[in-house]
Write an enzyme that holds these catalytic residues in place. Structure first.
Site, PDB file in Angstrom:
ATOM      1  N   CYS A  38       1.390   1.757   5.012  1.00 12.97           N
ATOM      2  CA  CYS A  38       1.165   0.365   4.611  1.00 12.97           C
ATOM      3  C   CYS A  38      -0.253  -0.103   4.916  1.00 12.97           C
ATOM      4  CB  CYS A  38       2.186  -0.568   5.256  1.00 12.97           C
ATOM      5  SG  CYS A  38       3.903  -0.149   4.876  1.00 12.97           S
ATOM      6  N   HIS A  47       8.973   7.851   1.213  1.00 11.17           N
ATOM      7  CA  HIS A  47      10.426   7.787   1.068  1.00 11.17           C
ATOM      8  C   HIS A  47      10.979   9.187   1.232  1.00 11.17           C
ATOM      9  CE1 HIS A  47       9.914   3.741  -0.298  1.00 11.17           C
ATOM     10  NE2 HIS A  47       9.359   4.077  -1.441  1.00 11.17           N
ATOM     11  N   LYS A  74       0.826  -1.193   0.000  1.00 11.17           N
ATOM     12  CA  LYS A  74       0.000   0.000   0.000  1.00 11.17           C
ATOM     13  C   LYS A  74       0.861   1.244   0.000  1.00 11.17           C
ATOM     14  CE  LYS A  74      -4.214  -2.034   1.787  1.00 11.17           C
ATOM     15  NZ  LYS A  74      -5.456  -1.689   2.522  1.00 11.17           N
ATOM     16  N   ILE A  75       0.403   2.298   0.675  1.00 10.96           N
ATOM     17  CA  ILE A  75       1.093   3.570   0.604  1.00 10.96           C
ATOM     18  C   ILE A  75       2.215   3.655   1.629  1.00 10.96           C
ATOM     19  CG2 ILE A  75      -0.475   4.759   2.209  1.00 10.96           C
ATOM     20  CD1 ILE A  75      -0.202   7.226   0.288  1.00 10.96           C
TER      21      ILE A  75
END
Length: 277
Positions: free
Chosen positions: A215, A80, A76-77
């Site tokens: 996530c 970074h 998922k998301i």
């Protein structure tokens, strides 16, 4: 045993934009599929960016409209950015591909890296990545004065931690003594060759994670090596150690195809191509 090379793309003032690194991944992936290059791990630091795997839901994205790059990996998301070591192992695996085994190897290399710095980490069943385990539930502090039996993150489908202050923020999971992820993993396998990989929180500003549901996990949080050790640790410190353990695990792995049980009937087994962050 297979040869493995490492390419350090850029760090600090030379951090590489996500899209540029993604383009390089695809170039190296095509070359590896054609056997023009050996197995390769790109190592890099990115400027701040959110990326979303294909399973990301709208309710997990930033509330303030911050741009998100949608990518073709599993999971998922996530975020970074500075202070985070990102690795993209591009490795040819035997078919049918064992995606889970590849994820476990990445986890193992990062667990060993943390151990070398004096931090014990672990896996969490059903959740990929590398984790610092929290206290047992009965020993954790109550949230907002409420018993954990009534934790709204678990009982209220409409509850959103992003609206409810720092006591629920993913970056404060350590204060709540909950499980917290120190390294996320999200991969894709195309034509038997891996891409995407891991993000290892060395010393980032973890409040970037508070804008999203990292996530897609609502009942745990995030942490970093520096936070857990209580001292400054830099990517320059971690890079050679992580590279050594990645080489040891990935280069010396005995790669095997995934076992498939033979079933009666016309159904053909399908090879999974993505794994969660």
């Amino acid at each position: 045993m297979s040869e493995f090379r490492f390419v350090r793309m850029g760090f600090g003032p030379d951090a590489v934009e996500y899209q540029e690194a993604w383009d390089e991944q695809r170039r190296v992936h095509a070359a590896r599929f054609a056997d023009e290059v050996p197995d390769t791990c790109l190592l890099v630091e990115h400027p701040p960016v959110y990326t979303a795997g294909r399973r990301t839901e709208d309710s997990e994205r930033p509330l303030d409209g911050t741009p998100v790059i949608d990518v073709d990996r599993g999971g998922k998301i996530t975020w970074h950015g500075p202070g985070q070591l990102v690795g993209y192992p591009i490795q040819k695996l035997p078919r049918p591909v064992d995606v889970v085994a590849h994820v476990r190897r990445l986890e193992e290399a990062l667990i060993r890296t943390c151990a070398e710095f004096g931090l014990e980490t672990s896996r969490v069943e059903g959740r990929s990545g590398v984790w610092v385990l929290g206290d047992p539930v009965e020993r954790r502090p109550a949230l907002g004065g409420l018993s954990l039996d009534f934790d709204p993150r678990l009982t209220d489908e409409e509850f959103d931690a992003r609206f409810n202050g720092p006591e629920y923020a993913p970056s404060n999971a350590g204060q709540r003594r909950e499980d917290r992820k120190i390294a996320a993993i999200g991969i894709r396998v195309a034509k038997g060759v891996t891409m995407h990989g891991f993000s290892f929180n060395v010393n980032p500003d973890n409040t970037w994670f508070d804008r999203i549901i990292p996530c897609g996990i609502r009942d745990a949080g995030v942490t970093s090596l520096a936070n857990e050790l209580g001292r400054d640790v830099t990517i320059a410190d971690v890079l050679p150690v992580a590279e050594r353990h990645l080489r040891d695990v990935l280069e010396n792995a005995e790669l095997k195809p995934r076992l498939i049980e033979k079933k009666a009937g016309p159904e053909a087994a399908r090879t999974p191509e993505k794994a969660s962050a």
